[in-house]
Design an enzyme around this catalytic site. Structure first.
Site, short mmCIF file in Angstrom:
data_model
loop_
_atom_site.label_atom_id
_atom_site.label_comp_id
_atom_site.label_asym_id
_atom_site.label_seq_id
_atom_site.Cartn_x
_atom_site.Cartn_y
_atom_site.Cartn_z
N LYS A 286 0.82 -1.22 0.00
CA LYS A 286 0.00 0.00 0.00
C LYS A 286 0.86 1.28 0.00
CE LYS A 286 -4.03 -2.09 2.31
NZ LYS A 286 -5.01 -1.93 3.42
N PHE B 47 -15.32 4.17 7.18
CA PHE B 47 -13.95 4.48 6.76
C PHE B 47 -13.76 4.43 5.24
CE2 PHE B 47 -14.12 -0.05 7.96
CZ PHE B 47 -13.66 -0.66 6.80
N THR C 98 -5.63 -7.16 10.54
CA THR C 98 -5.89 -5.85 9.93
C THR C 98 -5.35 -4.72 10.80
OG1 THR C 98 -7.92 -6.80 9.04
CG2 THR C 98 -7.72 -4.40 8.97
N ARG D 299 2.41 -6.80 8.80
CA ARG D 299 1.74 -5.63 9.38
C ARG D 299 2.33 -5.25 10.73
NH1 ARG D 299 -4.34 -7.17 7.25
NH2 ARG D 299 -4.41 -5.70 5.50
N ASN E 2 -2.10 0.24 6.77
CA ASN E 2 -1.56 -1.02 7.32
C ASN E 2 -0.70 -1.81 6.33
OD1 ASN E 2 -3.65 -1.80 5.75
ND2 ASN E 2 -4.76 -2.93 7.33
N HIS F 116 -2.24 -5.38 1.46
CA HIS F 116 -3.57 -5.97 1.26
C HIS F 116 -3.41 -7.44 0.94
CE1 HIS F 116 -7.56 -6.74 -0.47
NE2 HIS F 116 -6.92 -7.35 -1.45
P1 ADP Z 1 -8.17 -6.52 5.48
O1 ADP Z 1 -7.35 -5.55 4.64
O2 ADP Z 1 -7.37 -7.11 6.60
O3 ADP Z 1 -8.89 -7.55 4.64
P2 ADP Z 1 -10.77 -5.19 5.72
O4 ADP Z 1 -11.13 -5.85 4.43
O5 ADP Z 1 -11.69 -5.34 6.87
O6 ADP Z 1 -9.31 -5.65 6.21
O7 ADP Z 1 -10.58 -3.63 5.47
C1 ADP Z 1 -9.96 -3.15 4.30
C2 ADP Z 1 -8.98 -2.06 4.69
O8 ADP Z 1 -9.73 -0.95 5.18
C3 ADP Z 1 -8.01 -2.40 5.82
O9 ADP Z 1 -6.89 -3.12 5.39
C4 ADP Z 1 -7.66 -1.02 6.33
O10 ADP Z 1 -6.71 -0.38 5.45
C5 ADP Z 1 -8.97 -0.28 6.20
N1 ADP Z 1 -9.75 -0.33 7.43
C6 ADP Z 1 -10.41 -1.39 7.96
N2 ADP Z 1 -11.05 -1.06 9.10
C7 ADP Z 1 -10.81 0.25 9.31
C8 ADP Z 1 -11.20 1.19 10.31
N3 ADP Z 1 -11.97 0.83 11.35
N4 ADP Z 1 -10.75 2.47 10.20
C9 ADP Z 1 -9.98 2.85 9.16
N5 ADP Z 1 -9.58 2.02 8.17
C10 ADP Z 1 -9.98 0.74 8.24
MG MG Z 2 -10.40 -7.41 3.26
#
Ligand code: ADP
Ligand code: MG
Length: 138
Positions: free
Chosen positions: A10, A58, A92, A103, A113, A116
């Site tokens: 990212k 978000f 996450t 991460r 973070n 992806h």
């Molecule tokens: P992952 O990337 O672990 O699959 P998600 O699909 O739940 O997680 O979320 C997509 C992305 O959105 C996360 O990697 C993160 O960058 C962002 N994100 C998730 N939850 C939040 C939150 N509560 N506040 C801000 N950004 C968030």
């Molecule tokens: Mg996801």
């Protein structure tokens, strides 16, 4: 059986000069890189890519961030690729990510973070197709 997953280094990680270190972890963990390229997503592409989150609070912050700078997209191949990549990247929220995960090492916040990873084989196929032509996967 070998399968594919889709990864993004990212914009925070690219900006913080972590691209090489993350590549090293990918290679050392025995993922085969089928293709990778440096891109900059438009706001519209980021909105499309993260459409499943469109009703989350978000969404706007996330799509602003993902279109804020260069990122590296990768198609990866490994036995059980989706699960193995999710394991390697960690939770996450970096505060919950285990020691040794990407991460834990490189994420700066819940939003920014570092990486992806696809969450299912079906989404991996959709996400790879979003950024790569089949002929680019070598
Ligand atoms: P992952 O990337 O672990 O699959 P998600 O699909 O739940 O997680 O979320 C997509 C992305 O959105 C996360 O990697 C993160 O960058 C962002 N994100 C998730 N939850 C939040 C939150 N509560 N506040 C801000 N950004 C968030
Ligand atoms: Mg996801």
């Amino acid at each position: 059986m070998n399968s594919r997953t889709f990864a993004i280094i990212k914009p925070d990680a690219v900006k913080n000069k972590h691209t090489g270190l993350i590549y090293d972890r990918i290679i050392k963990a025995d993922f085969k890189i089928l293709s990778s390229k440096l891109i900059k997503m438009s706001k519209k592409e980021a909105e499309h890519f993260y459409l499943v989150h469109k009703d989350r609070s978000f969404y706007d912050e996330l799509t602003d961030f993902m279109s804020s700078g260069q990122c590296m997209v990768l198609a990866l191949d490994k036995n059980n690729a989706v699960e193995e990549w999710r394991k390697l990247i960690g939770a996450t929220n970096p505060e919950e990510a285990k020691e040794g995960t990407i991460r834990k090492a490189f994420a700066t916040s819940l939003g920014e973070n570092a990486v992806h990873g696809s969450d299912s084989n079906e989404n991996a196929m959709i996400e790879i197709k979003f950024f790569f032509k089949e002929s680019e996967l070598i």
